[in-house]
Design an enzyme around this catalytic site. Structure first.
Site, short mmCIF file in Angstrom:
data_model
loop_
_atom_site.label_atom_id
_atom_site.label_comp_id
_atom_site.label_asym_id
_atom_site.label_seq_id
_atom_site.Cartn_x
_atom_site.Cartn_y
_atom_site.Cartn_z
N GLY A 12 0.82 -1.21 0.00
CA GLY A 12 0.00 0.00 0.00
C GLY A 12 0.85 1.25 0.00
N ARG A 15 0.35 5.90 -1.89
CA ARG A 15 -0.20 7.19 -1.45
C ARG A 15 -0.25 7.24 0.07
NH1 ARG A 15 -6.78 7.07 -2.02
NH2 ARG A 15 -7.13 4.98 -1.17
N VAL A 64 -2.40 -7.94 -1.52
CA VAL A 64 -2.17 -8.77 -0.34
C VAL A 64 -3.27 -9.80 -0.12
CG1 VAL A 64 -0.78 -7.00 0.79
CG2 VAL A 64 -3.24 -7.13 1.26
N ASN A 90 1.37 -2.04 5.30
CA ASN A 90 0.56 -0.82 5.37
C ASN A 90 -0.75 -0.93 4.60
OD1 ASN A 90 0.23 2.25 5.74
ND2 ASN A 90 0.20 2.02 3.51
N SER A 142 -3.89 0.75 14.08
CA SER A 142 -4.72 1.95 14.25
C SER A 142 -5.13 2.06 15.71
CB SER A 142 -5.98 1.85 13.37
OG SER A 142 -6.91 2.85 13.72
N TYR A 155 -12.98 -3.45 10.89
CA TYR A 155 -11.65 -2.83 10.86
C TYR A 155 -10.98 -2.90 12.23
CZ TYR A 155 -8.12 0.74 9.70
OH TYR A 155 -6.95 1.42 9.47
N ALA A 157 -11.57 -5.04 14.65
CA ALA A 157 -11.21 -6.43 14.94
C ALA A 157 -9.95 -6.84 14.18
CB ALA A 157 -12.36 -7.35 14.59
N LYS A 159 -7.49 -4.88 13.10
CA LYS A 159 -6.31 -4.22 13.63
C LYS A 159 -5.93 -4.75 15.02
CE LYS A 159 -5.42 -1.49 10.18
NZ LYS A 159 -4.22 -1.73 9.34
N ILE A 188 -4.92 11.06 10.79
CA ILE A 188 -3.80 11.56 10.01
C ILE A 188 -4.32 12.24 8.76
CG2 ILE A 188 -1.64 10.94 8.86
CD1 ILE A 188 -1.66 10.39 11.89
#
Length: 249
Positions: A12, A15, A64, A90, A142, A155, A157, A159, A188
């Site tokens: 990733g 960007r 991935v 990432n 995160s 998301y 779970a 992370k 961010i």
């Protein structure tokens, strides 16, 4: 130079935070493979900027969610430079819904990219790392892994699982000279967050103890630290880079 030509692969990397990590590692002496899934032109721009600044980089197509794609990407890097010594996981995906309305595909796809994806890349990277008895893996997590966030059960779970994977692998691999850590960014500033409604974005930023959103470069420098010899006695940790945001949640 902090690095001396170590081979780094960033998933990733076309960007946002991934691109910033690629540029930071290259600026400090690593050879950087910029992984991308669809954004070939964006990845090539990152590579071009790195080369113009005197660094060494190439772009690598890497999905991935596909073991075949992961294997092909690693083989391409190995053919160009040798085994991957620094792996930055990432690549990420969000599909936000309250659990009551979350389709099973939204659950499984987010878990596949954010958790099973790193399983695939790490397992493939270990071929070279175990042989060399050296390697560094940094997983991008995160703050929602620890705090949760409504609408992001999938998301969060994924992370949280990634951070558990980080700790477990640090125990499995430490005796082989391989360090495994995670970085957990907060809110961010990226091209993705730029699209958020202004009032909501400002509210989240103001919750941080530092009173602002973070910058991709600030996350990248944390990753660079953990990837470098300066962190040679650090493994199994999650470094939170959120300006104190999680303190007020």
């Amino acid at each position: 130079m902090i690095f001396s030509g170590e081979v780094a692969l960033i998933t990733g990397g076309s960007r946002g935070i991934g691109a910033a990590i690629a540029q930071e590692l290259a600026r400090t002496g690593a050879r950087v493979a910029v992984g991308y899934r669809r954004r070939h032109e964006a990845a090539e721009r990152v590579v071009s900027e790195i080369i113009q600044d005197g660094g060494d980089a190439l772009s690598i197509e890497l999905d991935v969610s596909s073991s075949d794609s992961v294997d092909a990407a690693f083989s391409q890097v190995e053919d160009a430079w040798g085994p991957v010594e620094i792996l930055i996981n990432n690549a990420g995906l969000t599909q936000d819904h309250l659990l009551l309305r979350m389709p099973s595909s939204g659950w499984s796809e987010v878990l596949d990219v954010n958790l099973t994806g790193p399983y695939r890349t790490i397992q493939r990277s270990l071929r070279g790392m175990l042989r060399a008895r050296f390697g560094v893996i940094v997983n991008i997590s995160s703050v929602v892994a620890q705090r949760g966030n409504p609408g992001q059960a999938n998301y969060s779970a994924a992370k949280a699982g990634l951070e558990a994977l980080t700790r477990t692998l640090s125990l499995e691999l430490g005796s082989r000279g391989i360090r495994v850590n995670a970085v957990a960014p907060g809110f961010i500033e990226t091209d993705m967050t730029e699209a958020m409604a202004g009032d909501w974005k400002d509210e989240i930023s103001n919750r941080a103890a530092l009173g602002r959103a973070g910058r991709s470069g600030e996350v990248a420098r944390a990753v660079r630290f953990l990837a470098s010899a300066d962190a040679s006695y650090i493994t199994g940790i999650t470094l939170v880079v959120d300006g104190g945001l999680s303190l007020g949640l």
